[in-house]
Write a protein that holds these residues in place. Structure first.
Motif, PDB file in Angstrom:
ATOM      1  N   LEU A   1       1.016  -1.242   0.049  1.00  0.00           N
ATOM      2  CA  LEU A   1      -0.124  -0.039   0.051  1.00  0.00           C
ATOM      3  C   LEU A   1       0.843   1.366   0.018  1.00  0.00           C
ATOM      4  CD1 LEU A   1      -2.795   1.224   0.135  1.00  0.00           C
ATOM      5  CD2 LEU A   1      -2.678   1.189   2.647  1.00  0.00           C
ATOM      6  N   TYR A   2       1.809   1.259   0.761  1.00  0.00           N
ATOM      7  CA  TYR A   2       2.868   2.472   0.991  1.00  0.00           C
ATOM      8  C   TYR A   2       3.410   2.521  -0.358  1.00  0.00           C
ATOM      9  CZ  TYR A   2       6.540   5.335   2.347  1.00  0.00           C
ATOM     10  OH  TYR A   2       7.603   6.519   2.388  1.00  0.00           O
ATOM     11  N   ASN A   3       3.921   1.834  -1.331  1.00  0.00           N
ATOM     12  CA  ASN A   3       4.539   2.156  -2.241  1.00  0.00           C
ATOM     13  C   ASN A   3       3.676   2.226  -3.507  1.00  0.00           C
ATOM     14  OD1 ASN A   3       7.082   1.771  -1.407  1.00  0.00           O
ATOM     15  ND2 ASN A   3       7.390  -0.612  -1.703  1.00  0.00           N
ATOM     16  N   SER A   4       2.389   1.847  -3.259  1.00  0.00           N
ATOM     17  CA  SER A   4       1.459   2.188  -4.674  1.00  0.00           C
ATOM     18  C   SER A   4       1.232   3.284  -4.884  1.00  0.00           C
ATOM     19  CB  SER A   4       0.070   1.091  -4.161  1.00  0.00           C
ATOM     20  OG  SER A   4      -0.471   1.946  -3.025  1.00  0.00           O
ATOM     21  N   VAL A   5       1.425   4.249  -4.078  1.00  0.00           N
ATOM     22  CA  VAL A   5       1.319   5.654  -4.465  1.00  0.00           C
ATOM     23  C   VAL A   5       2.102   5.915  -5.856  1.00  0.00           C
ATOM     24  CG1 VAL A   5       3.171   6.504  -3.101  1.00  0.00           C
ATOM     25  CG2 VAL A   5       1.358   8.069  -3.803  1.00  0.00           C
ATOM     26  N   MET A   6       3.200   5.233  -6.021  1.00  0.00           N
ATOM     27  CA  MET A   6       4.071   5.521  -7.270  1.00  0.00           C
ATOM     28  C   MET A   6       3.622   4.840  -8.456  1.00  0.00           C
ATOM     29  SD  MET A   6       8.319   4.948  -5.657  1.00  0.00           S
ATOM     30  CE  MET A   6       7.573   3.177  -5.214  1.00  0.00           C
ATOM     31  N   ALA A   7       2.672   3.902  -8.464  1.00  0.00           N
ATOM     32  CA  ALA A   7       1.863   3.671  -9.238  1.00  0.00           C
ATOM     33  C   ALA A   7       0.640   4.150  -9.881  1.00  0.00           C
ATOM     34  CB  ALA A   7       1.942   1.834  -9.222  1.00  0.00           C
ATOM     35  N   ARG A   8       0.252   5.068  -9.261  1.00  0.00           N
ATOM     36  CA  ARG A   8      -1.173   5.693  -9.276  1.00  0.00           C
ATOM     37  C   ARG A   8      -1.111   7.011 -10.228  1.00  0.00           C
ATOM     38  NH1 ARG A   8      -2.147   4.059  -3.798  1.00  0.00           N
ATOM     39  NH2 ARG A   8      -1.879   6.274  -3.143  1.00  0.00           N
ATOM     40  N   ALA A   9       0.198   7.271 -10.672  1.00  0.00           N
ATOM     41  CA  ALA A   9       0.426   8.508 -11.613  1.00  0.00           C
ATOM     42  C   ALA A   9      -0.035   8.370 -12.865  1.00  0.00           C
ATOM     43  CB  ALA A   9       1.780   8.925 -11.604  1.00  0.00           C
ATOM     44  N   ASP A  10      -0.385   9.692 -13.574  1.00  0.00           N
ATOM     45  CA  ASP A  10      -0.917   9.528 -15.053  1.00  0.00           C
ATOM     46  C   ASP A  10       0.285   8.895 -15.847  1.00  0.00           C
ATOM     47  OD1 ASP A  10      -2.886  11.328 -14.748  1.00  0.00           O
ATOM     48  OD2 ASP A  10      -1.854  12.837 -14.365  1.00  0.00           O
ATOM     49  N   LEU A  11       1.749   8.970 -15.641  1.00  0.00           N
ATOM     50  CA  LEU A  11       2.456   8.298 -16.305  1.00  0.00           C
ATOM     51  C   LEU A  11       3.452   7.688 -15.091  1.00  0.00           C
ATOM     52  CD1 LEU A  11       3.462  10.005 -19.670  1.00  0.00           C
ATOM     53  CD2 LEU A  11       2.014   7.857 -19.234  1.00  0.00           C
ATOM     54  N   VAL A  12       4.048   6.521 -15.435  1.00  0.00           N
ATOM     55  CA  VAL A  12       4.728   5.860 -14.176  1.00  0.00           C
ATOM     56  C   VAL A  12       6.114   5.630 -14.959  1.00  0.00           C
ATOM     57  CG1 VAL A  12       5.253   4.092 -12.654  1.00  0.00           C
ATOM     58  CG2 VAL A  12       2.991   5.167 -12.930  1.00  0.00           C
ATOM     59  N   ILE A  13       7.261   6.044 -14.425  1.00  0.00           N
ATOM     60  CA  ILE A  13       8.700   5.791 -15.089  1.00  0.00           C
ATOM     61  C   ILE A  13       9.139   4.647 -14.178  1.00  0.00           C
ATOM     62  CG2 ILE A  13      11.112   6.508 -15.444  1.00  0.00           C
ATOM     63  CD1 ILE A  13       9.763   9.368 -15.808  1.00  0.00           C
ATOM     64  N   THR A  14       9.621   3.447 -14.825  1.00  0.00           N
ATOM     65  CA  THR A  14      10.378   2.570 -14.137  1.00  0.00           C
ATOM     66  C   THR A  14      11.634   2.253 -14.661  1.00  0.00           C
ATOM     67  OG1 THR A  14       9.793   0.768 -15.774  1.00  0.00           O
ATOM     68  CG2 THR A  14       8.028   1.172 -14.063  1.00  0.00           C
TER      69      THR A  14
END
Length: 274
Positions: free
Chosen positions: A1-14
């Motif tokens: 849950l804590y890390n999931s904020v990084m996956a909720r953006a309009d675009l996600v850079i990996t």
């Protein structure tokens, strides 16, 4: 849950396709919102031409290498998932086959408080009679010179690397790489049979497989000098094109342009050329 904020953006850079797959599987982020931008290598810092002979000699002396001995570098903090045990196991197999003469495996990395693990590695080295051929040298600050001082570099991780900068930094220095075939290294190291011998930039082996690692090391150490030079040229060229700091910057700015309808990437490229 804590890390999931990084996956909720309009675009996600990996930082790799491996990480992108993990984000999709774990958080359900659709592929059309993911942008893969590999971590960038500073090609000026990791430039063989920029490394003085004095820097190389200083490291070889610090490692206790004699004239003519070849170093094989495993740079990683001392923790079990980085695969030091497999490196020691490979050294034992090389010694048993008489292929370790004149070769020293350098385990370079800080224990970061894991003293019990460091002691266990020393015990494995002693049990194998490898004191003259496998050395724990602690933290190394001058990594460009470390790669320049080495005949090969190993990424022996037994758990997936999200990116694994050692593989790209070594290749930028023209230092042949053997890496495990999990996580991101298969994206950064080209190996047979996925590519031809004349396209390969290194070797990929299964994680934790001391036998496969010893075989790859044997092939690497027996390569003729002209083939090593050709591989070094291919490796540095590919890193410069695909995994450089400039490549990372331009791809990142392109993501901002995509969202904001700006022209940051073009501005950056113009300023870089001027």
């Amino acid at each position: 849950l804590y890390n999931s904020v990084m996956a909720r953006a309009d675009l996600v850079i990996t930082n790799s396709y491996s990480t992108a797959g993990l984000v999709q599987d774990r958080y359900g982020t659709p592929g059309n919102r993911l942008r893969v931008i590999h971590r960038g290598v500073d090609m000026e810092r990791f430039d063989p031409a920029a490394i003085s002979a004095q820097r190389v000699v200083a490291l070889r002396n610090a490692w206790g290498l004699r004239d003519g001995e070849r170093a094989v570098l495993h740079p990683a903090r001392l923790t079990s998932w980085k695969g030091q045990a497999a490196v020691i196991g490979a050294a034992r197999k090389l010694m048993a086959s008489g292929r370790l003469n004149g070769v020293v495996l350098i385990l370079a990395g800080d224990a970061q408080g894991r003293e019990a693990y460091a002691e266990s590695l020393k015990a494995q080295i002693a049990q194998g009679g490898l004191e003259g051929n496998v050395r724990l040298v602690g933290h190394v600050a001058d990594m460009p010179a470390a790669f320049a001082a080495s005949a090969a570099a190993i990424v022996a991780s037994v758990e997936p690397e999200a990116f694994g900068r050692t593989a790209t930094e070594a290749q930028a220095m023209g230092c042949p790489v053997i890496a495990t075939n999990i996580g991101a290294p298969p994206e950064t190291v080209l190996s047979e049979p996925a590519v031809t011998k004349n396209e390969a930039t290194g070797w990929l082996v299964p994680p934790g497989d001391a036998e496969a690692l010893s075989q790859a090391l044997t092939r690497l150490l027996e390569l003729p000098a002209e083939e090593v030079s050709a591989m070094a040229e291919r490796s540095r060229s590919r890193v410069s094109e695909q995994f450089s700091l400039n490549s990372m910057k331009t791809k990142t700015l392109a993501v901002y342009d995509e969202l904001l309808q700006t022209e940051l990437r073009k501005s950056f490229l113009r300023s870089s050329r001027s």
